[in-house]
Design a protein around this motif. Sequence first.
Motif, mmCIF file in Angstrom:
data_model
loop_
_atom_site.group_PDB
_atom_site.id
_atom_site.type_symbol
_atom_site.label_atom_id
_atom_site.label_comp_id
_atom_site.label_asym_id
_atom_site.label_seq_id
_atom_site.Cartn_x
_atom_site.Cartn_y
_atom_site.Cartn_z
ATOM 1 N N SER A 5 0.826 -1.203 0.000
ATOM 2 C CA SER A 5 0.000 0.000 0.000
ATOM 3 C C SER A 5 0.864 1.259 0.000
ATOM 4 O O SER A 5 0.586 2.226 -0.721
ATOM 5 N N ASN A 6 1.934 1.250 0.796
ATOM 6 C CA ASN A 6 2.833 2.411 0.849
ATOM 7 C C ASN A 6 3.532 2.621 -0.490
ATOM 8 O O ASN A 6 3.698 3.756 -0.952
ATOM 9 N N THR A 30 0.988 4.110 -2.930
ATOM 10 C CA THR A 30 0.747 5.525 -2.606
ATOM 11 C C THR A 30 1.900 6.390 -3.082
ATOM 12 O O THR A 30 1.697 7.470 -3.645
ATOM 13 N N ARG A 31 3.129 5.907 -2.865
ATOM 14 C CA ARG A 31 4.317 6.671 -3.269
ATOM 15 C C ARG A 31 4.359 6.831 -4.788
ATOM 16 O O ARG A 31 4.636 7.928 -5.304
#
Length: 298
Positions: free
Chosen positions: A36-37, A40-41
């Motif tokens: 998820s990170n 998002t990035r």
Amino acid sequence: MLYLTLRQYEYVCAIGRHGSLSAAALRLNVSQPALSNALTRVESHLGYPLFSRRRGAPMALTPQGRKFIEEAEALLNRAALLEDSKQPVAGESRLRLGCFIDLAPFLLAQSLHHLREALPDIVLTHGVETFEGLISGLIDGKYDFALTYDLGMDAGFSCRKLFDSTPRALLSADHPLARADQLSLAELAKYPLILSKEGLSAQHVLGLFRRKALNPTISHRAESLEIQRSLAAHGEGVGISYASPESGYSYDRKHLVSLPVSDPEATEAVVLARHGTGPTDPMITTAERALVELLQRD
């Protein structure tokens, strides 16, 4: 300076390939928060979403996301090639052509052949669809462009006219109208019609009659062009189709008469359509030019 890492590319590609964070995490043996990170990035850096997220629905690629992941996978393959010179590199450029189901027997094969000659280094795929399938496929990025009739598309689509198509009435050899040279909608309205089961196609044909205050009866809605031709050849009604083979026989060897519809307003354009009205990338521009060169008629 590189702002995104190969690992982030790998994570995003895995999400696209497996359709969810949980499935991609299981496949890569990493945590969902890590995926998820990374997503998002990447989306934050690009400035647009790669996936559409709806509560209770699987993650679906946006058109931009589909293109990004194809290019990211090509990048990962090139990186792998640096580490292992024996590993093949997947095709870097992909082109997806859609075609309306009734036009496919007439236009698809020659279009694929011509595109491969014009763009020999691309990976070319195709799909055959109904009108609704093509429209949704163009919007969702499943197809880069499509060969279809100019029906059901709004101002959000770009269309290049290829040629005009005149509908033909399909009749049995002993039908009362079979000896005419051409037929008007008013003449055809006196007999039961055999229309396509494809919704937008049937609506279009019925609309031609209704604009002339004609209300024909419908005897059958055929699942395919050849079923429509067979029903007409057996006297089950008059078929009306924009795509009609030159053969004077149905699949089951019944004689079939095919006559042009004389009303000028019944003529419909065959177009090369894509979603969006702005400039596109050079590969699609080259492909469009090749298809126009092949199929456009005066």
